[in-house]
Design a protein around this motif. Sequence first.
Motif, mmCIF file in Angstrom:
data_model
loop_
_atom_site.group_PDB
_atom_site.id
_atom_site.type_symbol
_atom_site.label_atom_id
_atom_site.label_comp_id
_atom_site.label_asym_id
_atom_site.label_seq_id
_atom_site.Cartn_x
_atom_site.Cartn_y
_atom_site.Cartn_z
ATOM 1 N N ARG A 160 20.061 24.402 -16.233
ATOM 2 C CA ARG A 160 21.142 24.387 -17.334
ATOM 3 C C ARG A 160 22.574 25.179 -18.267
ATOM 4 N N SER A 215 14.471 24.977 -14.285
ATOM 5 C CA SER A 215 15.841 24.282 -14.282
ATOM 6 C C SER A 215 16.611 24.642 -16.095
ATOM 7 N N PRO A 250 23.238 16.369 -6.709
ATOM 8 C CA PRO A 250 24.084 17.860 -6.977
ATOM 9 C C PRO A 250 25.647 17.598 -6.222
ATOM 10 N N PHE A 309 14.394 15.836 -10.314
ATOM 11 C CA PHE A 309 15.350 16.355 -9.066
ATOM 12 C C PHE A 309 14.985 17.572 -8.230
ATOM 13 N N LEU A 310 14.728 18.635 -8.992
ATOM 14 C CA LEU A 310 13.614 19.855 -8.673
ATOM 15 C C LEU A 310 12.325 19.033 -7.752
ATOM 16 N N TYR A 359 19.761 13.411 -10.552
ATOM 17 C CA TYR A 359 20.410 14.394 -10.336
ATOM 18 C C TYR A 359 21.554 14.262 -9.000
ATOM 19 N N MET A 379 20.790 24.355 -3.748
ATOM 20 C CA MET A 379 19.812 23.286 -4.038
ATOM 21 C C MET A 379 20.654 22.077 -4.523
ATOM 22 N N VAL A 380 21.097 22.927 -6.128
ATOM 23 C CA VAL A 380 21.468 22.343 -7.507
ATOM 24 C C VAL A 380 23.109 22.196 -6.984
ATOM 25 N N GLY A 381 23.479 21.859 -6.168
ATOM 26 C CA GLY A 381 24.828 22.481 -6.009
ATOM 27 C C GLY A 381 25.963 23.254 -6.834
ATOM 28 N N VAL A 399 22.888 17.446 -18.743
ATOM 29 C CA VAL A 399 22.556 16.733 -16.968
ATOM 30 C C VAL A 399 21.593 16.508 -17.001
ATOM 31 N N GLY A 400 20.743 15.107 -17.142
ATOM 32 C CA GLY A 400 19.610 14.773 -16.314
ATOM 33 C C GLY A 400 19.246 14.772 -15.548
ATOM 34 N N GLY A 401 17.716 14.376 -15.590
ATOM 35 C CA GLY A 401 17.576 14.428 -14.315
ATOM 36 C C GLY A 401 16.986 15.680 -13.141
ATOM 37 N N LEU A 402 17.561 16.833 -14.045
ATOM 38 C CA LEU A 402 17.601 18.131 -13.001
ATOM 39 C C LEU A 402 16.281 18.411 -12.096
ATOM 40 N N GLY A 403 14.607 18.870 -13.552
ATOM 41 C CA GLY A 403 13.980 18.716 -13.147
ATOM 42 C C GLY A 403 12.460 18.250 -12.379
ATOM 43 N N GLU A 452 8.193 23.023 -13.588
ATOM 44 C CA GLU A 452 9.155 21.826 -14.399
ATOM 45 C C GLU A 452 7.957 20.145 -14.346
ATOM 46 N N LEU A 485 24.824 26.657 -17.015
ATOM 47 C CA LEU A 485 26.189 25.899 -16.711
ATOM 48 C C LEU A 485 26.498 25.395 -17.549
#
Lengths: 149, 124
Positions: free
Chosen positions: B65, B61, A98, A114-115, A96, B96-98, A108-112, A47, B68
């Motif tokens: 995406r 990710s 969840p 966040f991980l 992000y 983890m990401v819901g 959706v922003g910030g997912l990478g 990521e 989703l």
Amino acid sequence: MDIREASLTIPAQLDQIQHASSVVRRLAEEIGFAESDLNQIELAVYEACANIVQHAYAHQTDGHVHISARAEPGRRIVITLLDTGTTFDPQTIPAYDPQQVTEGDGQVGGLGLFLIRRMMDEVHFEFCVPGSELGLPGCFNRLTLIKNL
Amino acid sequence: MTSSLSITSQSLAEQSIAMLSLAGRLDANTVSQLERALTDAQLAGHRAIVIDLGELIYISSSGLRVLLTGRGNARKRGADILLCNLQPAVREILEMVGFSAIFPIFESREQAVAAALATSDREN
């Protein structure tokens, strides 16, 4: 303490990232991280590299990412990523959540990020690090990822 | 070294369900394959798309995406995307990401197909 290290430089291309994350994973494996931790380390490095390729070098085709990892047996792995791409302020990346994500929200922003934060114990961003500090020419962005054993 | 993903597609239940079986890695380098497969399945008019993740060993990710976005697009036209057969590492990421609260997730493809058919029957 038998410290082990690995480093490599990859072109800033998506098809190069898996190689980098695999190298770091193998180093982490050597000092005894569990399988689930290895998956997390591999994903965090992936990521982080993807963010650099897709954002820091978004308008640049000849960039490189330098990845180095230092595995300290019985203690932790410290992974450092250097690039010379566009800087950004991590505080401006939307957090992000969840609990708030909805279907169709593919942008959706910030997912990478966040991980990365969930996978690692410590995440440090530094920008415009003088190359002299690293024994390299120019100025660098430095991302440090740490996971404890 | 490049990552690889293979996607096997089949139609079930008189074309009402598309079954996509993923094997390998779903990441920034391979995600366009799933985008195409989802688009093809939706253009073919399937009421439900069941994605079997039994042999998917890695998801980043970018892959998340696309799942989703795909479900959002499917729901807009009255269809659905269901997931089944998750490997523990992939399940951990989805939780983890819901996504486990967004996607219907089933232990087996048989359960997912049964759920898709039940939903389809209710709506017909």
